[in-house]
Design a protein around this motif. Sequence first.
Motif, PDB file in Angstrom:
ATOM      1  N   GLN A  29       0.783  -1.317  -0.080  1.00 14.99           N
ATOM      2  CA  GLN A  29       0.042  -0.125   0.007  1.00 14.99           C
ATOM      3  C   GLN A  29       0.813   1.368  -0.025  1.00 14.99           C
ATOM      4  OE1 GLN A  29      -2.241   0.189   3.658  1.00 14.99           O
ATOM      5  NE2 GLN A  29      -0.571   1.195   4.875  1.00 14.99           N
ATOM      6  N   SER A  30       2.226   1.233  -0.003  1.00 15.52           N
ATOM      7  CA  SER A  30       3.055   2.233   0.475  1.00 15.52           C
ATOM      8  C   SER A  30       2.956   3.302  -0.827  1.00 15.52           C
ATOM      9  CB  SER A  30       4.472   1.888   0.687  1.00 15.52           C
ATOM     10  OG  SER A  30       4.896   1.172  -0.514  1.00 15.52           O
ATOM     11  N   TRP A  31       2.576   2.850  -2.070  1.00 17.91           N
ATOM     12  CA  TRP A  31       2.405   3.834  -3.125  1.00 17.91           C
ATOM     13  C   TRP A  31       1.558   4.706  -3.190  1.00 17.91           C
ATOM     14  CZ3 TRP A  31      -1.802   4.116  -6.174  1.00 17.91           C
ATOM     15  CH2 TRP A  31      -2.700   3.144  -6.325  1.00 17.91           C
ATOM     16  N   MET A  32       0.337   4.363  -2.358  1.00 19.05           N
ATOM     17  CA  MET A  32      -0.842   5.170  -2.044  1.00 19.05           C
ATOM     18  C   MET A  32      -0.506   6.302  -1.380  1.00 19.05           C
ATOM     19  SD  MET A  32      -3.504   1.937  -1.059  1.00 19.05           S
ATOM     20  CE  MET A  32      -4.823   3.053  -0.818  1.00 19.05           C
ATOM     21  N   PHE A  33       0.473   6.506  -0.533  1.00 21.74           N
ATOM     22  CA  PHE A  33       0.660   7.389   0.666  1.00 21.74           C
ATOM     23  C   PHE A  33       1.991   8.197   0.319  1.00 21.74           C
ATOM     24  CE2 PHE A  33      -2.044   4.252   2.422  1.00 21.74           C
ATOM     25  CZ  PHE A  33      -3.451   5.084   2.269  1.00 21.74           C
ATOM     26  N   LEU A  34       3.116   7.397   0.262  1.00 20.24           N
ATOM     27  CA  LEU A  34       4.595   8.001   0.450  1.00 20.24           C
ATOM     28  C   LEU A  34       4.757   8.903  -0.632  1.00 20.24           C
ATOM     29  CD1 LEU A  34       6.686   4.739   1.528  1.00 20.24           C
ATOM     30  CD2 LEU A  34       5.182   6.296   3.073  1.00 20.24           C
ATOM     31  N   LYS A  69       4.948  11.185  -7.629  1.00 18.54           N
ATOM     32  CA  LYS A  69       4.658  11.400  -9.133  1.00 18.54           C
ATOM     33  C   LYS A  69       3.855  10.437  -9.974  1.00 18.54           C
ATOM     34  CE  LYS A  69       8.762  14.144  -9.981  1.00 18.54           C
ATOM     35  NZ  LYS A  69      10.327  14.253 -10.359  1.00 18.54           N
ATOM     36  N   MET A  70       4.266   9.315  -9.092  1.00 13.41           N
ATOM     37  CA  MET A  70       3.412   8.131  -9.731  1.00 13.41           C
ATOM     38  C   MET A  70       1.808   8.236  -9.587  1.00 13.41           C
ATOM     39  SD  MET A  70       3.506   4.153  -8.313  1.00 13.41           S
ATOM     40  CE  MET A  70       2.136   3.061  -8.669  1.00 13.41           C
ATOM     41  N   ARG A  71       1.349   8.617  -8.361  1.00 13.35           N
ATOM     42  CA  ARG A  71      -0.042   8.760  -8.210  1.00 13.35           C
ATOM     43  C   ARG A  71      -0.482   9.936  -9.032  1.00 13.35           C
ATOM     44  NH1 ARG A  71       2.157   8.413  -2.705  1.00 13.35           N
ATOM     45  NH2 ARG A  71       1.972  10.637  -2.593  1.00 13.35           N
ATOM     46  N   PRO A  83      -2.159  17.867   0.202  1.00 11.18           N
ATOM     47  CA  PRO A  83      -0.752  17.764  -0.344  1.00 11.18           C
ATOM     48  C   PRO A  83      -0.362  16.308  -0.635  1.00 11.18           C
ATOM     49  CG  PRO A  83      -1.096  19.474   1.203  1.00 11.18           C
ATOM     50  CD  PRO A  83      -2.318  18.750   1.250  1.00 11.18           C
ATOM     51  N   GLY A  84       0.472  15.987  -1.586  1.00 13.61           N
ATOM     52  CA  GLY A  84       1.089  14.972  -1.918  1.00 13.61           C
ATOM     53  C   GLY A  84       0.255  13.978  -2.564  1.00 13.61           C
ATOM     54  N   THR A  85      -0.929  14.308  -2.699  1.00 13.22           N
ATOM     55  CA  THR A  85      -2.019  13.517  -3.740  1.00 13.22           C
ATOM     56  C   THR A  85      -2.253  12.122  -3.048  1.00 13.22           C
ATOM     57  OG1 THR A  85      -1.184  14.703  -5.356  1.00 13.22           O
ATOM     58  CG2 THR A  85      -2.822  13.122  -5.792  1.00 13.22           C
ATOM     59  N   PRO A  86      -2.480  11.894  -1.634  1.00 13.20           N
ATOM     60  CA  PRO A  86      -2.707  10.527  -1.103  1.00 13.20           C
ATOM     61  C   PRO A  86      -3.917  10.002  -1.627  1.00 13.20           C
ATOM     62  CG  PRO A  86      -2.975  12.084   0.576  1.00 13.20           C
ATOM     63  CD  PRO A  86      -2.286  12.849  -0.566  1.00 13.20           C
ATOM     64  N   ILE A  87      -3.905   8.725  -1.693  1.00 17.89           N
ATOM     65  CA  ILE A  87      -5.054   8.005  -2.110  1.00 17.89           C
ATOM     66  C   ILE A  87      -6.050   7.784  -0.897  1.00 17.89           C
ATOM     67  CG2 ILE A  87      -6.319   6.082  -3.167  1.00 17.89           C
ATOM     68  CD1 ILE A  87      -4.328   7.700  -5.042  1.00 17.89           C
ATOM     69  N   ALA A  88      -6.623   8.931  -0.156  1.00 21.34           N
ATOM     70  CA  ALA A  88      -7.336   9.098   0.874  1.00 21.34           C
ATOM     71  C   ALA A  88      -8.702   8.824   0.663  1.00 21.34           C
ATOM     72  CB  ALA A  88      -6.848  10.380   1.709  1.00 21.34           C
ATOM     73  N   PHE A 148      -6.270  13.271  10.238  1.00 21.31           N
ATOM     74  CA  PHE A 148      -5.249  13.570   9.058  1.00 21.31           C
ATOM     75  C   PHE A 148      -4.040  12.890   8.746  1.00 21.31           C
ATOM     76  CE2 PHE A 148      -6.971  18.450   9.682  1.00 21.31           C
ATOM     77  CZ  PHE A 148      -8.168  17.785   9.169  1.00 21.31           C
ATOM     78  N   LEU A 149      -3.455  12.420   9.828  1.00 21.59           N
ATOM     79  CA  LEU A 149      -2.133  11.821   9.793  1.00 21.59           C
ATOM     80  C   LEU A 149      -2.368  10.384   9.330  1.00 21.59           C
ATOM     81  CD1 LEU A 149      -0.393  12.952  13.112  1.00 21.59           C
ATOM     82  CD2 LEU A 149       0.147  13.635  10.703  1.00 21.59           C
ATOM     83  N   SER A 150      -3.444   9.756   9.521  1.00 20.03           N
ATOM     84  CA  SER A 150      -4.012   8.246   9.038  1.00 20.03           C
ATOM     85  C   SER A 150      -3.710   8.193   7.587  1.00 20.03           C
ATOM     86  CB  SER A 150      -5.408   7.951   9.326  1.00 20.03           C
ATOM     87  OG  SER A 150      -6.293   8.789   8.424  1.00 20.03           O
ATOM     88  N   PHE A 151      -3.640   9.440   6.869  1.00 18.75           N
ATOM     89  CA  PHE A 151      -3.335   9.247   5.479  1.00 18.75           C
ATOM     90  C   PHE A 151      -2.112  10.074   5.085  1.00 18.75           C
ATOM     91  CE2 PHE A 151      -7.156  11.920   5.811  1.00 18.75           C
ATOM     92  CZ  PHE A 151      -6.445  13.286   5.449  1.00 18.75           C
ATOM     93  N   LEU A 152      -1.654  11.093   5.552  1.00 18.48           N
ATOM     94  CA  LEU A 152      -0.584  11.751   5.521  1.00 18.48           C
ATOM     95  C   LEU A 152       0.685  11.104   6.076  1.00 18.48           C
ATOM     96  CD1 LEU A 152      -1.638  15.653   6.453  1.00 18.48           C
ATOM     97  CD2 LEU A 152      -1.198  14.707   4.099  1.00 18.48           C
ATOM     98  N   CYS A 153       0.497  10.144   6.952  1.00 18.39           N
ATOM     99  CA  CYS A 153       1.619   9.090   7.518  1.00 18.39           C
ATOM    100  C   CYS A 153       1.012   8.016   7.932  1.00 18.39           C
ATOM    101  CB  CYS A 153       2.223   9.923   8.682  1.00 18.39           C
ATOM    102  SG  CYS A 153       2.850  11.655   8.533  1.00 18.39           S
ATOM    103  N   PRO A 154       0.699   7.254   7.055  1.00 18.49           N
ATOM    104  CA  PRO A 154       0.180   5.848   7.272  1.00 18.49           C
ATOM    105  C   PRO A 154       1.072   4.546   7.658  1.00 18.49           C
ATOM    106  CG  PRO A 154       0.316   6.281   4.839  1.00 18.49           C
ATOM    107  CD  PRO A 154       0.968   7.279   5.469  1.00 18.49           C
ATOM    108  N   THR A 155       2.262   4.931   7.539  1.00 16.31           N
ATOM    109  CA  THR A 155       3.096   3.782   7.683  1.00 16.31           C
ATOM    110  C   THR A 155       3.740   4.116   9.171  1.00 16.31           C
ATOM    111  OG1 THR A 155       5.151   5.198   7.239  1.00 16.31           O
ATOM    112  CG2 THR A 155       3.882   3.929   5.670  1.00 16.31           C
ATOM    113  N   LEU A 156       4.585   3.289   9.852  1.00 19.82           N
ATOM    114  CA  LEU A 156       5.117   3.466  11.187  1.00 19.82           C
ATOM    115  C   LEU A 156       6.119   4.797  11.535  1.00 19.82           C
ATOM    116  CD1 LEU A 156       6.495  -0.118  11.738  1.00 19.82           C
ATOM    117  CD2 LEU A 156       4.239   0.788  12.133  1.00 19.82           C
ATOM    118  N   ASN A 157       6.290   5.477  10.399  1.00 21.09           N
ATOM    119  CA  ASN A 157       7.008   6.838  10.304  1.00 21.09           C
ATOM    120  C   ASN A 157       6.190   8.001  10.284  1.00 21.09           C
ATOM    121  OD1 ASN A 157       9.972   5.683  10.481  1.00 21.09           O
ATOM    122  ND2 ASN A 157       9.073   4.962   8.494  1.00 21.09           N
ATOM    123  N   PHE A 158       6.421   8.832  11.073  1.00 20.78           N
ATOM    124  CA  PHE A 158       5.576  10.272  11.090  1.00 20.78           C
ATOM    125  C   PHE A 158       6.610  11.109  10.797  1.00 20.78           C
ATOM    126  CE2 PHE A 158       3.338   7.485  13.722  1.00 20.78           C
ATOM    127  CZ  PHE A 158       1.713   7.690  13.378  1.00 20.78           C
TER     128      PHE A 158
END
Length: 487
Positions: A161-166, A171-173, A259-264, A427-437
Amino acid sequence: MCARELDRRFFGRGVQADIAVLAPVALGEGDVPRGSALEKRKDLVDALAHLDEAGSLLAPGEGDLAAIREAIGLTGDGGLFGSSSRERLQRALSTCETLARRHDCVVANPPYMGSSSFGPFMSRWVKRSYPDVKSDLCTCFIERGFNLAKDRGYAAMITMQSWMFLGSFEKMRSSLIGSKSILSMLHLGPRAFDAIGGEVVNVTADVVYNGRTACAGAYVRLVDINGSDAKRKKALEAIGNPDCGWFYRRDAETFKQIPGTPIAYWASEVTYEAFSANEKIREHAWGCNGMTTGENDRFLRLWFEVGSRSSEYCSSSAAEAKRSGATWFPYNKGGDFRKWYGNEEWVIDWKDDGKRARDYGHLVPRSQKYMFLPEITWSKISSGKAAFRYKDKGHLFDVAGLCLFPNEGKADLSLLAFCNSSVAQSFLSFLCPTLNFEVGGVCSMPFVDLNSARGEVDRLASDCISDSLTDYNSFEISCDFKRHPLV
């Protein structure tokens, strides 16, 4: 065999399997005619020789095919060596023709591998061939899967799922949203496969149409469901009952508002309006990473391992810290989940402006102008939610203890209160969805100036800090510990 599992008459339906096995084709200098177009395509020749690494990521174009055909025409078929070169060129052409084909539907489960694990060839080749998705082999295959599908064809893949948010895949998104359409997505999240436990492997399954459509995509959110069988049942329930609560419809164009166009896809309309209508935190505070000492065991200590006479806790600037003559200063190194106040365990050897650490030669002293200033901080890594804390003047900070420094130059308690709110966690659930904030995700959150309510919010935040301080000082790990409240 997968088709046979679903249809036991599959082999009797006249379906002809077209299976391609890719093997390296090493073309030596004697195999490529001098002056030919193929001689100038060194990247193609190199990739053919490393097909056991590049595999189907190699995407030959019409120019590549024409260059190989020209080389075959220029290679004589007489003699032992001419025949051998021609045979290798024919193999190269057959392989490239297979890889150049496009299909009505592409189905794939790409392999995962971070770029740090690439070999020398793959590291160089992926950077040139897939510059926008070079961080992971999986995302390279995702992009390749889109290219293998014909215009108005379909690509269905199960991927991480990392491509959806990181941020590394922004650019890919943007390209995906601008030129293709997400028709459906089954966001499985962690624990999608019973054989793989933990939170590390987070996956999503999606179907992408290789063209633009006017319809909104269908999304099923299963990230909070445990176990593959439970996820399967919830997915079927969502298909049968779109009002179940975990089925969403979303036009992918709305993702551009964040910002960042996450798939939120699960964010509410109010959330999207908040991003569109308000300033971001970065316009109210500066976010930054701290230093890397190069060897923590040499320069860091717990506060109770050093003498109090050689420690200084209240310096307001680097110059003041140097004048104090002290050796040890408070060091913000992230730490456990604690809101409002806490994690004051570490000190750093910063005598004479960190002379020992600087002389050692491995120090990376980032954001030096913010050293010793009041800060809002949080731990970079967390297995759950982020926890934001206030730290008074006197601290240096680490790469794992990320910080916000308000533009006003003093503690902004309303900003701290917002960061610890349920709204910010959403907000952070899709801006920082991994273990790293990361700093970028935190600084991208929208922030509303509270105006008349600021005084009340500041008072409540101050009370929270005071209560957290009292709690922290109730345990011996605090340097201000007096006695346990139960004693």
